[in-house]
Design an enzyme around this catalytic site. Structure first.
Site, mmCIF file in Angstrom:
data_model
loop_
_atom_site.group_PDB
_atom_site.id
_atom_site.type_symbol
_atom_site.label_atom_id
_atom_site.label_comp_id
_atom_site.label_asym_id
_atom_site.label_seq_id
_atom_site.Cartn_x
_atom_site.Cartn_y
_atom_site.Cartn_z
ATOM 1 C CG HIS A 73 -5.738 -3.352 0.892
ATOM 2 N ND1 HIS A 73 -4.991 -3.085 -0.236
ATOM 3 C CD2 HIS A 73 -5.325 -2.455 1.836
ATOM 4 C CE1 HIS A 73 -4.180 -2.069 -0.002
ATOM 5 N NE2 HIS A 73 -4.347 -1.669 1.244
ATOM 6 C CG ASP A 86 -2.007 1.005 1.223
ATOM 7 O OD1 ASP A 86 -3.010 0.874 0.492
ATOM 8 O OD2 ASP A 86 -1.827 1.993 1.958
#
Length: 299
Positions: free
Chosen positions: A279, A114
């Site tokens: 995620h 990320d």
């Protein structure tokens, strides 16, 4: 380098917490453990180095593992913004290179998730002599990310647009409901509740709520100076010269782009993987992520 008051006591047995100066007035907190060739692990949003708690222990069997909190996050310093470069990924990447060098590792493998993957990407472009291998989890390079977000589907990234606004409004809005704001992403992106245990979730929320201005500044840089840096590199034909592994969810099916092609334009030596793990894949599927990292390092 004295250990700071840090969340890292729960990180992994055998890891030491250190505090390392990396720039004038800026020190990073990092968990360090293991022996062997160095691997640096960079966390994402809204997390800290704790997201690597499963992967780090496995890698430490035969690697020196360094897992810092990024500038502006967790137990690391959160300098006030003095210009557009304070939280530029170029600046944060320089922090990471300085951290590794200070710990005795001028060359190292780098893995980011990320926000940490954006820092890792910039480090690979700016410091190819330092980064031997690069892995990026569930992200596109900044310039490509803005290219593919459009229409109703871009609502999934509303926070990018919110934190891109001029200083004042985003900090106030998020600060007034910080726990609810950051909890939204942990809940929506996390898949099943057991991916992030209650103790770790609470640690993420405390750390993020205490870092609203710097987190917003990090995101604001990604809508400004980071785009300019990526665009300059794209126009100059810059490429990642080291072996690169990318692990992503299948964003392309929803947003209409080819993630592997986007990455290959930057990384000729690319191994691209698609996983169905949500995620927070280093927490949801640590065995798979560890396997990808090891495959990269063997290559």
């Amino acid at each position: 380098m004295e250990p700071p008051a840090s969340l890292a006591s729960a990180f992994h047995p055998g890891f030491e917490v250190v505090r390392v100066p990396v720039a004038p007035g800026v020190s990073l907190s990092a968990a360090v453990g293991g022996t062997g060739s160095p691997v640096v692990l960079l966390h994402g949003f809204p997390q800290t180095h704790l997201m690597w708690r499963h992967v780090a222990g496995e890698l430490a069997r035969d690697h020196t593992v360094i897992a810092p909190d990024l500038r502006g996050y967790g137990a690391s310093d959160k300098p006030e913004v003095t210009g557009e470069d304070t939280y530029a990924k170029r600046t944060m990447a320089a922090d990471v290179v300085a951290l590794a060098a200070e710990l005795g590792h001028p060359r190292f493998a780098l893995v980011g998730h990320d926000r940490g993957a954006l820092v890792a990407f910039r480090a690979g472009l700016d410091h190819p002599g330092a980064v031997t291998h690069l892995a990026c989890l569930d992200v596109l390079p900044t310039l490509d990310m803005w290219d593919v977000l459009r229409g109703r589907e871009a609502a999934v990234a509303f926070h990018l647009y919110l934190m891109a606004q001029p200083p004042g409004l985003p900090e106030t809005m998020i600060g007034n409901s910080a726990e609810a704001f950051f909890a939204h992403f942990l809940d929506v992106w996390g898949g099943t509740p057991d991916v992030i245990p209650d103790q770790v979730r609470a640690a993420y929320l405390r750390a993020s709520a205490a870092a609203v201005p710097s987190i917003v500044a990090d995101y604001r840089a990604s809508a400004g100076v980071d785009v300019a840096h990526d665009r300059a590199d794209r126009e100059a034909g810059a490429r990642l010269t080291m072996p690169v592994a990318v692990v992503q969810q299948d964003w392309g099916a929803r947003l209409g782009f080819d993630g592997a092609a986007r990455w290959r334009a930057w990384a000729p030596r690319l191994a691209h993987h698609t996983v169905d793990a949500g995620h927070f894949m280093a927490e949801a599927a640590p065995e798979r992520i560890t396997e990808v990292i090891r495959e990269l390092l063997r290559g």
